[in-house]
Scaffold this motif. Structure first.
Motif, PDB file in Angstrom:
ATOM      1  N   VAL A  82       0.853  -1.183   0.000  1.00  0.00           N
ATOM      2  CA  VAL A  82       0.000   0.000   0.000  1.00  0.00           C
ATOM      3  C   VAL A  82       0.891   1.236   0.000  1.00  0.00           C
ATOM      4  O   VAL A  82       1.656   1.454   0.947  1.00  0.00           O
ATOM      5  N   ASN A  83       0.808   2.015  -1.053  1.00  0.00           N
ATOM      6  CA  ASN A  83       1.583   3.257  -1.159  1.00  0.00           C
ATOM      7  C   ASN A  83       0.882   4.338  -0.336  1.00  0.00           C
ATOM      8  O   ASN A  83      -0.225   4.774  -0.677  1.00  0.00           O
ATOM      9  N   VAL A  84       1.513   4.775   0.742  1.00  0.00           N
ATOM     10  CA  VAL A  84       0.864   5.715   1.668  1.00  0.00           C
ATOM     11  C   VAL A  84       0.639   7.091   1.039  1.00  0.00           C
ATOM     12  O   VAL A  84      -0.149   7.889   1.561  1.00  0.00           O
ATOM     13  N   GLU A  85       1.333   7.383  -0.067  1.00  0.00           N
ATOM     14  CA  GLU A  85       1.202   8.705  -0.680  1.00  0.00           C
ATOM     15  C   GLU A  85       0.127   8.758  -1.754  1.00  0.00           C
ATOM     16  O   GLU A  85      -0.181   9.829  -2.271  1.00  0.00           O
ATOM     17  N   LYS A  94      -4.478   6.082   7.705  1.00  0.00           N
ATOM     18  CA  LYS A  94      -4.890   6.650   8.989  1.00  0.00           C
ATOM     19  C   LYS A  94      -5.534   5.593   9.876  1.00  0.00           C
ATOM     20  O   LYS A  94      -5.293   5.547  11.093  1.00  0.00           O
ATOM     21  N   LYS A  95      -6.340   4.738   9.285  1.00  0.00           N
ATOM     22  CA  LYS A  95      -7.033   3.689  10.042  1.00  0.00           C
ATOM     23  C   LYS A  95      -6.060   2.785  10.777  1.00  0.00           C
ATOM     24  O   LYS A  95      -6.280   2.415  11.943  1.00  0.00           O
ATOM     25  N   TYR A  96      -4.952   2.432  10.105  1.00  0.00           N
ATOM     26  CA  TYR A  96      -3.974   1.530  10.717  1.00  0.00           C
ATOM     27  C   TYR A  96      -2.802   2.283  11.349  1.00  0.00           C
ATOM     28  O   TYR A  96      -1.768   1.689  11.658  1.00  0.00           O
ATOM     29  N   ASN A  97      -2.995   3.600  11.537  1.00  0.00           N
ATOM     30  CA  ASN A  97      -2.057   4.430  12.305  1.00  0.00           C
ATOM     31  C   ASN A  97      -0.614   4.256  11.832  1.00  0.00           C
ATOM     32  O   ASN A  97       0.294   3.976  12.609  1.00  0.00           O
ATOM     33  N   VAL A  98      -0.410   4.438  10.525  1.00  0.00           N
ATOM     34  CA  VAL A  98       0.930   4.322   9.951  1.00  0.00           C
ATOM     35  C   VAL A  98       1.628   5.663  10.115  1.00  0.00           C
ATOM     36  O   VAL A  98       1.290   6.641   9.434  1.00  0.00           O
ATOM     37  N   PRO A 102       9.358   1.749   6.793  1.00  0.00           N
ATOM     38  CA  PRO A 102       8.170   0.971   6.440  1.00  0.00           C
ATOM     39  C   PRO A 102       7.409   0.511   7.674  1.00  0.00           C
ATOM     40  O   PRO A 102       8.009   0.286   8.720  1.00  0.00           O
ATOM     41  N   THR A 103       6.094   0.398   7.538  1.00  0.00           N
ATOM     42  CA  THR A 103       5.265  -0.258   8.554  1.00  0.00           C
ATOM     43  C   THR A 103       4.614  -1.455   7.887  1.00  0.00           C
ATOM     44  O   THR A 103       3.991  -1.309   6.836  1.00  0.00           O
ATOM     45  N   MET A 104       4.792  -2.617   8.467  1.00  0.00           N
ATOM     46  CA  MET A 104       4.205  -3.842   7.936  1.00  0.00           C
ATOM     47  C   MET A 104       3.217  -4.377   8.960  1.00  0.00           C
ATOM     48  O   MET A 104       3.568  -4.589  10.123  1.00  0.00           O
ATOM     49  N   VAL A 105       1.963  -4.550   8.523  1.00  0.00           N
ATOM     50  CA  VAL A 105       0.895  -4.917   9.444  1.00  0.00           C
ATOM     51  C   VAL A 105       0.289  -6.255   9.044  1.00  0.00           C
ATOM     52  O   VAL A 105      -0.049  -6.471   7.880  1.00  0.00           O
ATOM     53  N   PHE A 106       0.184  -7.135  10.025  1.00  0.00           N
ATOM     54  CA  PHE A 106      -0.518  -8.406   9.841  1.00  0.00           C
ATOM     55  C   PHE A 106      -1.977  -8.166  10.222  1.00  0.00           C
ATOM     56  O   PHE A 106      -2.280  -7.740  11.345  1.00  0.00           O
ATOM     57  N   SER A 108      -6.036  -9.628  10.181  1.00  0.00           N
ATOM     58  CA  SER A 108      -6.871 -10.821  10.055  1.00  0.00           C
ATOM     59  C   SER A 108      -7.837 -10.654   8.889  1.00  0.00           C
ATOM     60  O   SER A 108      -8.069  -9.535   8.415  1.00  0.00           O
ATOM     61  N   ARG A 109      -8.426 -11.735   8.450  1.00  0.00           N
ATOM     62  CA  ARG A 109      -9.318 -11.675   7.290  1.00  0.00           C
ATOM     63  C   ARG A 109     -10.583 -10.853   7.567  1.00  0.00           C
ATOM     64  O   ARG A 109     -11.291 -10.487   6.638  1.00  0.00           O
ATOM     65  N   ASN A 110     -10.843 -10.545   8.872  1.00  0.00           N
ATOM     66  CA  ASN A 110     -11.986  -9.663   9.176  1.00  0.00           C
ATOM     67  C   ASN A 110     -11.539  -8.209   9.380  1.00  0.00           C
ATOM     68  O   ASN A 110     -12.291  -7.374   9.850  1.00  0.00           O
ATOM     69  N   GLY A 111     -10.271  -7.934   9.045  1.00  0.00           N
ATOM     70  CA  GLY A 111      -9.802  -6.551   9.032  1.00  0.00           C
ATOM     71  C   GLY A 111      -9.173  -6.046  10.303  1.00  0.00           C
ATOM     72  O   GLY A 111      -8.825  -4.863  10.396  1.00  0.00           O
ATOM     73  N   LYS A 112      -9.004  -6.908  11.312  1.00  0.00           N
ATOM     74  CA  LYS A 112      -8.418  -6.462  12.582  1.00  0.00           C
ATOM     75  C   LYS A 112      -6.903  -6.672  12.604  1.00  0.00           C
ATOM     76  O   LYS A 112      -6.410  -7.690  12.128  1.00  0.00           O
ATOM     77  N   GLU A 113      -6.195  -5.691  13.164  1.00  0.00           N
ATOM     78  CA  GLU A 113      -4.737  -5.795  13.258  1.00  0.00           C
ATOM     79  C   GLU A 113      -4.346  -6.902  14.223  1.00  0.00           C
ATOM     80  O   GLU A 113      -4.861  -7.001  15.337  1.00  0.00           O
ATOM     81  N   MET A 114      -3.372  -7.727  13.800  1.00  0.00           N
ATOM     82  CA  MET A 114      -2.881  -8.826  14.629  1.00  0.00           C
ATOM     83  C   MET A 114      -1.499  -8.508  15.205  1.00  0.00           C
ATOM     84  O   MET A 114      -1.183  -8.873  16.335  1.00  0.00           O
ATOM     85  N   ARG A 115      -0.686  -7.829  14.398  1.00  0.00           N
ATOM     86  CA  ARG A 115       0.684  -7.517  14.805  1.00  0.00           C
ATOM     87  C   ARG A 115       1.272  -6.551  13.784  1.00  0.00           C
ATOM     88  O   ARG A 115       0.820  -6.516  12.629  1.00  0.00           O
ATOM     89  N   ARG A 116       2.279  -5.776  14.199  1.00  0.00           N
ATOM     90  CA  ARG A 116       2.914  -4.864  13.258  1.00  0.00           C
ATOM     91  C   ARG A 116       4.427  -4.833  13.470  1.00  0.00           C
ATOM     92  O   ARG A 116       4.934  -5.142  14.547  1.00  0.00           O
ATOM     93  N   ILE A 117       5.121  -4.428  12.412  1.00  0.00           N
ATOM     94  CA  ILE A 117       6.572  -4.247  12.447  1.00  0.00           C
ATOM     95  C   ILE A 117       6.859  -2.860  11.879  1.00  0.00           C
ATOM     96  O   ILE A 117       6.297  -2.476  10.853  1.00  0.00           O
ATOM     97  N   GLN A 118       7.748  -2.131  12.529  1.00  0.00           N
ATOM     98  CA  GLN A 118       8.193  -0.853  11.991  1.00  0.00           C
ATOM     99  C   GLN A 118       9.683  -0.930  11.695  1.00  0.00           C
ATOM    100  O   GLN A 118      10.459  -1.392  12.525  1.00  0.00           O
ATOM    101  N   GLY A 119      10.069  -0.493  10.506  1.00  0.00           N
ATOM    102  CA  GLY A 119      11.479  -0.522  10.127  1.00  0.00           C
ATOM    103  C   GLY A 119      11.858  -1.811   9.425  1.00  0.00           C
ATOM    104  O   GLY A 119      11.127  -2.804   9.461  1.00  0.00           O
ATOM    105  N   ALA A 120      13.015  -1.773   8.774  1.00  0.00           N
ATOM    106  CA  ALA A 120      13.513  -2.953   8.056  1.00  0.00           C
ATOM    107  C   ALA A 120      13.947  -4.023   9.041  1.00  0.00           C
ATOM    108  O   ALA A 120      14.509  -3.724  10.092  1.00  0.00           O
ATOM    109  N   VAL A 121      13.655  -5.276   8.716  1.00  0.00           N
ATOM    110  CA  VAL A 121      14.030  -6.404   9.571  1.00  0.00           C
ATOM    111  C   VAL A 121      14.645  -7.503   8.711  1.00  0.00           C
ATOM    112  O   VAL A 121      14.536  -7.496   7.492  1.00  0.00           O
ATOM    113  N   SER A 122      15.272  -8.469   9.372  1.00  0.00           N
ATOM    114  CA  SER A 122      15.892  -9.590   8.671  1.00  0.00           C
ATOM    115  C   SER A 122      14.826 -10.585   8.220  1.00  0.00           C
ATOM    116  O   SER A 122      13.695 -10.567   8.733  1.00  0.00           O
TER     117      SER A 122
END
Length: 425
Positions: A82-85, A94-98, A102-106, A108-122
């Motif tokens: 998803v290109n934030v711009e 805005k909904k997922y408070n990015v 990078p912000t990577m959000v997991f 669920s199939r019903n649209g609820k956030e399960m977990r997030r990562i901010q920044g590059a990771v291995s």
């Protein structure tokens, strides 16, 4: 005809196999990706990015393309970027408070956030976060809560100690301090309760390298590994164990020298004492391990007492004795120590004596950034010994070498420094 059909199938499947070895990114909107996830009974992995974001590109080019990442994420998630711009994504962002990229959000199939990562990771961290999101693995916080209830479970403690550095690196402020203190107290508790004699294995040795990175004057861990190095070598491997012990011992000696603590001379005796077999694995040319270590120690001691003549004398003896085994890093370390002690303001005599070291390092196989920095140092030495014309030529050479540096931002920064230096000549 059949042969051609088989050949086509082979080429097609081979190509498809290569493509499927990386993360498959859904080409469509977030809403379409969500519907696809619901239909396939999967969850969503959403990469919020921007075209100008360097870490975003690192994730896309170097991490999402990894085979192990593709295998896990393609099996468990519908992945979408998803290109934030982009205007149509403003509400979603805005909904997922990015708030960072990078912000990577997991999700669920019903649209609820399960977990997030901010920044590059291995790749390993990315997959681990996916497993945590799906409930296949415990988060670090959950693991710590489990440890509090099962304090005699060494497996949980091992896992906490191994995962802690990566986890703490993602924290900030009070949380980083809190978790740092908890893990700092866990390590000695783990060693005390499990006992060192039960830690002669690869996993526990790795933990020792993480949490016991330097030796102390009275050091039971260092002494235990030294005494049992053969058993550790059988469980891990000889070069790794020997490098660890030599690094700890040399580190202690150098720190003592810098502080002006003459007890370093007592510590040096261990090189030809209980550490003799370990140091014998390393070659120092015509020098014995005892001679080489003593020369380096004495050089450091004198440097930090600002006795530059004895520093250069000892270092030149070391380089001469090591001969063809001298590496560019040997010169670079001495040059770095000089810069630190004299805060970049050495005597003309010191600048003069550095020139042969830098020249020899430049003859070696080194990357473009290192070569650039060495040329800049050589230019400084030439300038400060009165050879401004040769210094100008060297700075220009450094400027040209910058173009070969892979990291273009780093290259630009160095070129700006060089240009400013040339203006001041």
């Amino acid at each position: 005809m059949k042969k051609l059909l088989y050949l086509f199938m082979f080429l097609y499947l081979g190509t498809w196999g290569e493509l499927s070895a990386q993360m498959l990114l859904f080409k469509g909107t977030f809403e379409e990706a969500l519907k696809k996830a619901q239909a396939e009974k999967k969850d969503l992995f959403v990469d919020f990015y921007a075209d100008w974001c360097g870490p975003c590109k690192i994730m896309a080019d170097n991490i999402f393309t990894r085979q192990e990442v593709g295998k896990y994420f393609n099996s468990n998630f519908v992945c979408v970027q998803v290109n934030v711009e982009a205007g149509e994504n403003k509400v979603l962002t805005k909904k997922y408070n990015v708030t960072a990229l990078p912000t990577m959000v997991f999700i669920s199939r019903n649209g609820k956030e399960m977990r997030r990562i901010q920044g590059a990771v291995s790749p390993e961290d990315l997959i681990q976060n996916g497993k945590i999101a799906l409930g296949e693995a415990l988060s670090f916080e959950q693991l710590y809560e489990k440890y509090k209830k099962e304090k005699n479970d060494f497996t949980i403690q091992q896992q906490l100690l191994i995962e802690a550095p990566r986890f703490i690196a993602t924290q900030s402020g009070y949380n980083r301090q809190k978790w740092g203190s908890r893990i700092e107290s866990l390590f000695p508790e783990y060693c005390k309760n499990k006992k060192l004699e039960n830690m002669i294995n690869g996993t526990d040795f790795y933990i020792l390298t993480l949490y016991h990175p330097q030796a102390e004057k009275e050091d039971p861990i260092f002494d235990f590994v030294t005494k049992n190095y053969k058993r550790f070598a059988d469980s891990v491997d000889k070069p790794t164990i020997f490098s660890y012990l030599v690094s700890l011992n040399n580190g202690y000696i150098i720190r003592s020298c810098r502080k002006g603590d003459l007890s370093y001379k007592e510590r040096l005796k261990r090189v030809s004492g209980d550490l003799k077999d370990i140091y014998s694995e390393f070659s120092f040319g015509t020098l014995s391990a005892q001679e080489a270590t003593t020369l380096l120690a004495d050089a450091t001691y004198n440097l930090y007492r600002h006795n530059e003549d004895l520093f250069f004398e000892n270092m030149n003896k070391y380089y001469s004795g090591k001969g063809e085994l001298v590496e560019w890093g040997d010169y670079a370390q001495a040059l770095e120590d000089l810069a630190i002690v004299f805060e970049g303001k050495m005597s003309k005599n010191a600048y003069m004596k550095c020139i042969p070291w830098i020249s020899k390092a430049l003859e070696m196989n080194i990357d473009a950034e290192t070569r650039t920095r060495l040329l800049m140092m050589l230019g400084d030495c030439l300038k400060n010994t009165g050879n401004k014309e040769k210094a100008k030529q060297t700075y220009n050479q450094a400027f040209l070498t910058c173009t070969q540096i892979v990291n273009k931002m780093q290259a630009k920064q160095l070129q700006e420094i060089i240009q400013q230096t040339l203006k001041e000549l």
